[in-house]
Write an enzyme that holds these catalytic residues in place. Structure first.
Site, short mmCIF file in Angstrom:
data_model
loop_
_atom_site.label_atom_id
_atom_site.label_comp_id
_atom_site.label_asym_id
_atom_site.label_seq_id
_atom_site.Cartn_x
_atom_site.Cartn_y
_atom_site.Cartn_z
N LYS A 93 -30.01 -53.96 -58.09
CA LYS A 93 -30.72 -55.20 -57.73
C LYS A 93 -31.66 -55.57 -58.86
O LYS A 93 -32.06 -54.72 -59.64
CB LYS A 93 -31.53 -54.97 -56.45
CG LYS A 93 -31.93 -56.21 -55.72
CD LYS A 93 -30.74 -56.83 -55.02
CE LYS A 93 -31.12 -57.64 -53.83
NZ LYS A 93 -30.23 -57.46 -52.70
N1 GLU Z 1 -27.81 -60.31 -52.44
C1 GLU Z 1 -26.83 -59.97 -51.46
C2 GLU Z 1 -27.23 -58.70 -50.74
O1 GLU Z 1 -28.36 -58.36 -50.68
C3 GLU Z 1 -25.43 -59.96 -52.01
C4 GLU Z 1 -25.16 -58.93 -53.06
C5 GLU Z 1 -23.80 -59.08 -53.72
O2 GLU Z 1 -22.99 -59.86 -53.26
O3 GLU Z 1 -23.59 -58.38 -54.71
O4 GLU Z 1 -26.42 -58.04 -50.16
#
Ligand code: GLU
Length: 429
Positions: free
Chosen positions: A114
């Site tokens: 992230k």
């Molecule tokens: N931001 C989204 C999550 O927290 C999607 C992450 C993604 O698709 O890689 O799951």
């Protein structure tokens, strides 16, 4: 005699403490291999970049961005990028760790990461955001890549931002490799290699999970009242699909306003208003403004936090009258809030299951790009729904087998998969 009641100060851990406590609890329950426990307690890589951008007024500003890669035992790192002033290393760490559990539970060939930029995007023009995004991508360089680490949208980031990232990343590589780099990010616009349905995948998946819960409990969604915190991508699409099931949206809250209407709020009209109003709900005339502090205590059956972490705490959890909290956001319920919900018999569909439709959609986009295929939206949504059903059943089964709640059931299913992988593969050298 009136006694003066002194208000207890709120115990407030950061998201990192919350995820580590959840992890420790699950590892104890399932007796996780001590070596694997040590590995998963740490993040593999933490990247912080400072990069300059020229603003519209000609001045230079230096921004700080992050990418934390927690674990890649199961496949390339995967997870969103958020643009928010709560983004820092600790937040990125916590959210990266949740991604590892989420992808493991969903059975995807991905790890967890992230990141994002410490920024309030509302303070910048579109062209500034483009330059900020492109320069951030350039600063990350080869720390991301289609088989290494694949970002996606998250809070305050969208398909447009993903398109800029894909274009910048590909443009800094040899032209002959342009299209093998398309899947360096997911959540792109359909015209730029995106997947039909990825835009609604998270909210769609939240509602799939609510439907599984309703079936499991023999609960009728028709006429059920629900409230949503956050009206971004997840909040809006959840409301859209839940209203389609016959449920009634009676309140919505964002940073600017809390809106309430017992007769039901029109999610489509509210979306239109918010789009025309800089994604803010303030001033919407179709519902009444309501006391923000009384939001969680509204009389309803389903509560959907779809904004930021640590929103349901010991300060407000006791007020929740609903039967279900469906966690559209990542980490919306802190440890003390969760203890109160459990005591009061409120069900929780945990984030790593509830909002995993998004990353499952991302997996299909990645696959679609890798195979140079183009899929139809109905096909995509059906595949997401099916995968979620498998996850839901796994969670319920683990929870039953270990006599624990669904969050711990989800953790055990995810951690078991990671443990098995390490046991089979061993550790280099
Ligand atoms: N931001 C989204 C999550 O927290 C999607 C992450 C993604 O698709 O890689 O799951």
């Amino acid at each position: 005699m009136a006694t003066q009641t002194k208000e207890k100060p709120a115990r407030k851990e950061g998201m990192y403490e919350v995820v580590m406590e959840q992890f420790a609890h699950a590892a104890d329950i399932m007796n996780l291999d001590p070596g694997v426990r040590k590995i998963l307690s740490k993040t593999n890589t933490e990247i912080e970049v400072n990069f300059p951008v020229r603003l519209d007024n000609g001045k230079i500003e230096v921004f700080t961005g992050y990418r934390v890669q927690h674990n890649n035992a199961l496949g390339p790192y995967k997870g969103g990028l958020r643009y928010h002033d709560t983004v820092d290393l600790d937040a990125a760490r916590a959210l990266a760790i949740w991604m590892t559990w989420k992808t493991a539970l969903a059975g995807l060939p991905f790890g967890g990461a992230k990141g994002g930029i410490h920024i309030n995007p509302k303070n910048y023009s579109k062209s500034e955001l483009e330059r900020i995004t492109r320069r951030f991508t350039y600063a990350l360089g080869d720390n991301i890549g289609p088989d290494l680490d694949i970002p996606a949208p998250d809070v305050n980031t969208n398909a447009q931002i993903m398109a800029w990232i894909a274009d910048t990343f590909s443009s800094t590589k040899s032209p002959s490799t342009r299209f093998v780099n398309l899947h360096v990010v997911t959540g792109k616009p359909v015209g730029a290699g995106g997947l039909a349905g990825r835009d609604r995948a998270t909210g769609f998946g939240v509602v799939s999970n609510i439907k599984f819960w309703a079936k499991h409990k023999g609960f009728n969604l028709k006429g059920a009242k629900f409230i949503v915190q956050g009206f971004g991508n997840v909040g809006y699409w959840t409301a859209h699909f839940l209203i389609k099931e016959g449920a009634k949206l009676i309140a919505v809250q964002d940073v600017s306003a809390t809106l309430h209407d017992e007769k039901g709020i029109d999610a489509e009209a509210l979306l239109k208003y918010s789009m025309d109003n800089g994604r803010s709900l303030k001033g919407y005339k179709g519902a009444k403004e309501y006391d923000p502090a009384a939001f969680w205590g509204l009389d309803c059956e389903i509560v959907v936090p779809a904004a930021l972490g640590n929103q349901i705490t010991e300060q407000n959890a006791g007020a929740i009258k609903a039967k279900l909290v469906a966690e559209g956001a990542n980490g919306p319920t802190d440890i003390h809030g969760e203890a109160i919900l459990k005591k009061n018999g409120v069900d929780i569909i945990p984030d790593i299951l509830c909002n995993s439709g998004g990353v499952i959609g991302s997996y299909y986009e990645w696959l679609q790009n890798k195979r140079a295929e183009i899929w139809k939206i109905d096909q995509v949504l059906e595949m997401i729904h099916d995968k979620l059903e498998t996850s839901f059943e796994k969670v319920v089964a683990e929870a039953k087998a270990h006599k624990v709640d669904w969050r711990m059931g989800a953790y055990i299913a995810a951690l078991r998969r990671l443990e098995d992988t390490y046991m089979d593969r061993g550790i280099f050298p």
